[in-house]
Write an enzyme that holds these catalytic residues in place. Structure first.
Site, PDB file in Angstrom:
ATOM      1  N   LYS A  17       0.551  -1.161   0.077  1.00 47.01           N
ATOM      2  CA  LYS A  17       0.036   0.104  -0.071  1.00 47.01           C
ATOM      3  C   LYS A  17       0.921   1.121   0.001  1.00 47.01           C
ATOM      4  CE  LYS A  17      -4.112  -1.842   0.138  1.00 47.01           C
ATOM      5  NZ  LYS A  17      -5.202  -1.717  -0.781  1.00 47.01           N
ATOM      6  N   ASP A  56      -0.164  -0.697  -4.655  1.00 49.52           N
ATOM      7  CA  ASP A  56      -1.657  -0.085  -4.684  1.00 49.52           C
ATOM      8  C   ASP A  56      -1.725   1.219  -3.967  1.00 49.52           C
ATOM      9  OD1 ASP A  56      -4.305   0.463  -4.841  1.00 49.52           O
ATOM     10  OD2 ASP A  56      -5.057  -1.394  -3.558  1.00 49.52           O
ATOM     11  N   GLU A  82      -1.625  -0.753  -8.964  1.00 52.69           N
ATOM     12  CA  GLU A  82      -3.007  -0.444  -8.948  1.00 52.69           C
ATOM     13  C   GLU A  82      -3.623   0.967  -8.534  1.00 52.69           C
ATOM     14  OE1 GLU A  82      -4.541  -3.894  -6.381  1.00 52.69           O
ATOM     15  OE2 GLU A  82      -6.356  -2.755  -6.168  1.00 52.69           O
ATOM     16  N   ASP A  84      -8.889  -0.547 -10.074  1.00 54.11           N
ATOM     17  CA  ASP A  84      -9.648  -0.919  -9.056  1.00 54.11           C
ATOM     18  C   ASP A  84     -10.784  -0.174  -8.775  1.00 54.11           C
ATOM     19  OD1 ASP A  84     -10.508  -2.181  -6.758  1.00 54.11           O
ATOM     20  OD2 ASP A  84      -8.965  -1.705  -5.439  1.00 54.11           O
ATOM     21  N   LYS A 141     -14.090  -7.302  -7.629  1.00 52.43           N
ATOM     22  CA  LYS A 141     -14.431  -7.245  -6.302  1.00 52.43           C
ATOM     23  C   LYS A 141     -15.765  -7.464  -6.318  1.00 52.43           C
ATOM     24  CE  LYS A 141     -10.597  -4.923  -4.235  1.00 52.43           C
ATOM     25  NZ  LYS A 141     -10.083  -3.717  -3.860  1.00 52.43           N
TER      26      LYS A 141
HETATM   27 MG    MG Z   1      -7.091  -1.522  -4.586  1.00 51.51          MG
END
Ligand code: MG
Length: 374
Positions: A162, A190, A218, A243, A267
Site C-alpha cells: 500500500k 496499490d 493498482e 480497481d 471485487k
Molecule cells: Mg485496491
C-alpha cells in the site's frame, strides 16, 4: 428449494494488525452476514463489509437495502430460478453493491447446495487450489520492510504494497522493500487513488530506472480520472490495474474502450455480486485483458465466494488478492474454503460448503423478510 426468509446478523473479527491504506485505517472486520432460509432447511450464507470511502456503503445502508428492498421480493422464489433472483436483486434499488453482493452470494451458495456441487464447478470448473498475495499496510518504512520480510518468510510469493501517501517516501518504501525481499516475491503497488497522474508516472519511472520490477501498479489516480489512468498506462512499462475505477461491467467496457488499464481488479462488493463479477471477467476475457480477484476487508464467507469465482474463471483471473481471512485473528466460519496463508483450497462440499458461522449477533428483521413460516 424455495426461499422462505432472510435473516441478518453482525460479525466482528479483530485483525492481527491494523489495515492501513491511503484512504483509511481499519482495526477489525465488522461485516453484515446474510442468511437465506429455504423450505428444505438449507441455509445460504453471504457477507458484506461497510467500505464507505470506497463503495459508499455503510452498515446501516447495507442492512436497510436488504431488509426493505432486496429481501422481501425474494421470499417465495425458487432457488432454481437463479437468473430471476439475480435480476430481482440487481433491480431492487440503485447502487448498494455491497448489499446486493451479500444476497447474491447467499443465493449462489443455495444454488450450489440445490445441485449438490461446489459453486465453482457449476460456474465453469477449474483447479480448486489458488495462491493469494498479501497486503502490506502503508506505514513507516522500517515497519513495511519488517512486515514484508515476515510475509515472505510465511511463504507469500507476492506482496501488495500500500502506497499513495507521500510520493518521495513511497519511492523509498518500495526501494527498501525490494532491497529486503527482491527476487523472493513479486511486488505489486496499490496507491488507492493517492497520486496524481504526473506523480504516478514520475514515481513509476523512478522505480523502473532503479531496476525494480513491479508486477503491477493498482489505481494510481482518482477513481473517476480515466484520462489520468490512461496517461499513466501510456508512459510506464509497469502494467496498470484499475480497481476503484472498475466497479462493474459498464466501467470495464469503458476502460477497455479508452485503453486506460492493462488489468482489472474484480471485487464482488464493487460488482454487486457474482452475476456482474462474471460479466466483468467475461468482458475482459473477450478483449484479452487479465484480471485480479480482490476483496475488501472480509471474512471467509464472501471471500469464499470470490475464490469459487476465481477458480471458475482462472483463464482470465490470473492474479489472486484474497487475503482478508489471513488478516483476521480467527476464522469464524465452520466448513468451506480453507485459507492457509498464501494457499487457498476449495473442498468438494456443495455450494460454498459453509456449515456454520460463529459469534453472530442477530439483527431484527421486518415481517416481510420472514415469510409465512418464520
Ligand atoms: Mg485496491
Amino acid at each position: 428449494m424455495k426461499i422462505v426468509g432472510v435473516r441478518l446478523a453482525m460479525l466482528r473479527v479483530p485483525l492481527k494488525t491494523p489495515f492501513k491504506t491511503a484512504l483509511r485505517t481499519v482495526e477489525s472486520v465488522e461485516d453484515v452476514v446474510v442468511m437465506v432460509d429455504t423450505d428444505t432447511g438449507h441455509v445460504g450464507f453471504g457477507e458484506a463489509p461497510a467500505t464507505a470511502v470506497i463503495t459508499g456503503d455503510t452498515h446501516g445502508s447495507i442492512i436497510d437495502a436488504i431488509r426493505y428492498y432486496i429481501a422481501p421480493p425474494l421470499v417465495g422464489m425458487e432457488v432454481a430460478d437463479l437468473q430471476r433472483i439475480t435480476r430481482s436483486v440487481q433491480s431492487a434499488l440503485e447502487k448498494n453493491t455491497s448489499a446486493k453482493a451479500a444476497v447474491e452470494i447467499a443465493v449462489h451458495d443455495l444454488w450450489g447446495q440445490l445441485h449438490g456441487a461446489p459453486l465453482y464447478k457449476l460456474l465453469g470448473g477449474g483447479d480448486p487450489v489458488v495462491t493469494t498475495d498479501i497486503t502490506i499496510s502503508v506505514n513507516a518504512i522500517e515497519t513495511m520492510v519488517a512486515d514484508s520480510i515476515s510475509a515472505v518468510d510465511r511463504g507469500f510469493g507476492a506482496l501488495k504494497l500500500k502506497v499513495g501517501k507521500d510520493i518521495a517516501v513511497d519511492i523509498e518504501r518500495v526501494k527498501a522493500i525490494h532491497a529486503a525481499v527482491g527476487g523472493r516475491a513479486l511486488l505489486r503497488l496499490d496507491a488507492n487513488q493517492g497520486w496524481t497522474a504526473k506523480q504516478a508516472v514520475s514515481a513509476l519511472l523512478a522505480l523502473e530506472d532503479a531496476g525494480i520490477p513491479l508486477d503491477l501498479v493498482e489505481q494510481p489516480v482518482k477513481a473517476r480520472d480515466i484520462a489520468g489512468l490512461r496517461y499513466v498506462s501510456e508512459r510506464v512499462q509497469t502494467p496498470v490495474m484499475a480497481d476503484e475505477s472498475a466497479y462493474g461491467p459498464l466501467e470495464v467496457l469503458e476502460l477497455i474502450r479508452r485503453q486506460a488499464a492493462d488489468i482489472i481488479n474484480i471485487k464482488l462488493m464493487k460488482a454487486g455480486g457474482i452475476s456482474n463479477a462474471l460479466r466483468m471477467a467475461d468482458i475482459a476475457s473477450l478483449h484479452g485483458i487479465e484480471c485480479m480477484m480482490g476483496c475488501m476487508l472480509e471474512s471467509s464467507i464472501s471471500v469464499a465466494a470470490a475464490v469459487h469465482l476465481a477458480v471458475a474463471r482462472s483463464d482470465t483471473i490470473t492474479r489472486i488478492d484474497l487475503d482478508g481471512p489471513s488478516l483476521c485473528t480467527f476464522n469464524p466460519v465452520v466448513g468451506g474454503v480453507v485459507f492457509d496463508e498464501s494457499r487457498i483450497s476449495v473442498p468438494d462440499d456443495s455450494g460454498l460448503g459453509i456449515r456454520d458461522v460463529r459469534g453472530l449477533e442477530a439483527i431484527t428483521m421486518p415481517e416481510a423478510c420472514r415469510g409465512a413460516g418464520g
